[in-house]
Design an enzyme around this catalytic site. Structure first.
Site, PDB file in Angstrom:
ATOM      1  N   ASP A 133       0.869  -1.188   0.000  1.00 46.00           N
ATOM      2  CA  ASP A 133       0.000   0.000   0.000  1.00 46.00           C
ATOM      3  C   ASP A 133       0.901   1.231   0.000  1.00 46.00           C
ATOM      4  O   ASP A 133       1.554   1.524   1.006  1.00 46.00           O
ATOM      5  CB  ASP A 133      -0.902   0.022   1.238  1.00 46.00           C
ATOM      6  CG  ASP A 133      -2.028  -1.001   1.192  1.00 46.00           C
ATOM      7  OD1 ASP A 133      -1.927  -1.952   0.390  1.00 46.00           O
ATOM      8  OD2 ASP A 133      -2.989  -0.862   1.962  1.00 46.00           O
ATOM      9  N   LYS A 180      -6.948   3.397  -3.016  1.00 47.07           N
ATOM     10  CA  LYS A 180      -7.250   3.344  -1.585  1.00 47.07           C
ATOM     11  C   LYS A 180      -7.482   4.755  -1.076  1.00 47.07           C
ATOM     12  O   LYS A 180      -6.750   5.682  -1.422  1.00 47.07           O
ATOM     13  CB  LYS A 180      -6.104   2.671  -0.831  1.00 47.07           C
ATOM     14  CG  LYS A 180      -6.275   2.609   0.677  1.00 47.07           C
ATOM     15  CD  LYS A 180      -5.080   1.904   1.314  1.00 47.07           C
ATOM     16  CE  LYS A 180      -5.101   2.031   2.833  1.00 47.07           C
ATOM     17  NZ  LYS A 180      -3.934   1.379   3.471  1.00 47.07           N
ATOM     18  N   LYS A 227     -10.198   0.135  -2.180  1.00 45.45           N
ATOM     19  CA  LYS A 227     -10.021  -0.123  -0.754  1.00 45.45           C
ATOM     20  C   LYS A 227     -10.437   1.113   0.038  1.00 45.45           C
ATOM     21  O   LYS A 227      -9.956   2.212  -0.204  1.00 45.45           O
ATOM     22  CB  LYS A 227      -8.570  -0.489  -0.422  1.00 45.45           C
ATOM     23  CG  LYS A 227      -8.333  -0.713   1.082  1.00 45.45           C
ATOM     24  CD  LYS A 227      -6.918  -1.189   1.376  1.00 45.45           C
ATOM     25  CE  LYS A 227      -6.668  -1.291   2.883  1.00 45.45           C
ATOM     26  NZ  LYS A 227      -5.300  -1.778   3.188  1.00 45.45           N
TER      27      LYS A 227
END
EC number: 4.1.2.4
Length: 222
Positions: A91, A153, A182
């Site tokens: 991430d 995300k 996400k």
């Protein structure tokens, strides 16, 4: 949708600066017990976590975290190091300043470079929605779609707000079919989690849902 269905979308997360190895180990034990998608942990614990969990659990870690304004070379090194240590998923945080400068080529090429360093491993791109305009969010949907990254995300959880339902709906409208979503930050309960999933989120970054399960172990269905 029952609670186990929801938990299967969770990246069970502990990224606090004070996180200790016993806390990370307990996080992993809970993630295995409740069958979450992964654990999301600081890079310094990846190698030890891989040794501890083996192939029982996917390991996610963070790159350029939480501010995103490191050099691309530093982020690429972090990524390669994390993969070598056993990370399954990455991430990364974008360089928000370059996005606001409209240096879109820089932002795109950085994501591409990190994706290359990931190889076949999953890359999620954190854009920190609470700091962006709607136009900037839409721009990032386009850049991430072009980059080859796997997910967009919402948040690090370290800024002034987390995921919103409105942002997930916006992402779902503007990302390409190759990009998953996400939601992270502020997902407090199973009701909220289900709403995020129904709007299009494939992963949820949170620790609260497992904590709720531990406090209500008999109530297995939602």
């Amino acid at each position: 949708m029952n609670k186990q269905d929801i938990l299967s979308h969770v990246d069970h997360t502990l990224l606090l600066q004070t996180a200790t190895w016993p806390e990370i180990r307990a996080l992993c034990d809970d993630a295995i017990k409740y069958k979450t998608a992964s654990v999301c942990i600081p890079p310094c614990y990846v190698a030890r976590t891989k040794e501890y969990v083996g192939d029982r659990l996917a390991i996610c870690t963070v790159i350029g975290f939480p501010n995103g304004n490191m050099t691309t070379a530093a982020k690429v090194f972090e990524t390669s190091d994390a993969i070598a240590n056993g990370a399954d998923e990455i991430d990364m945080v974008i360089n928000i300043g370059t996005l606001k400068n409209k240096e879109y080529t820089y932002v795109l090429e950085e994501i591409k470079a990190i994706k290359q360093a990931c190889g076949n491993h999953i890359l999620k791109v954190i854009i920190e929605t609470c700091l962006l305009t709607e136009e900037e969010k839409i721009t990032m949907c386009d850049l991430i779609t072009k980059s080859g990254a796997d997910y967009i995300k919402t948040s690090t959880g370290f800024s002034n707000a987390g995921a919103t339902l409105e942002d997930i709906a916006l992402f779902a409208k503007h990302v390409g079919p190759n990009v998953k979503i996400k939601a992270a930050g502020g997902i407090a309960n199973f009701n909220d989690a289900e709403k995020f999933i129904n709007l299009g989120a494939d992963r949820l970054g949170t620790s609260r849902l497992v904590k709720l399960m531990k406090s209500q172990p008999v109530d297995g269905l939602y």
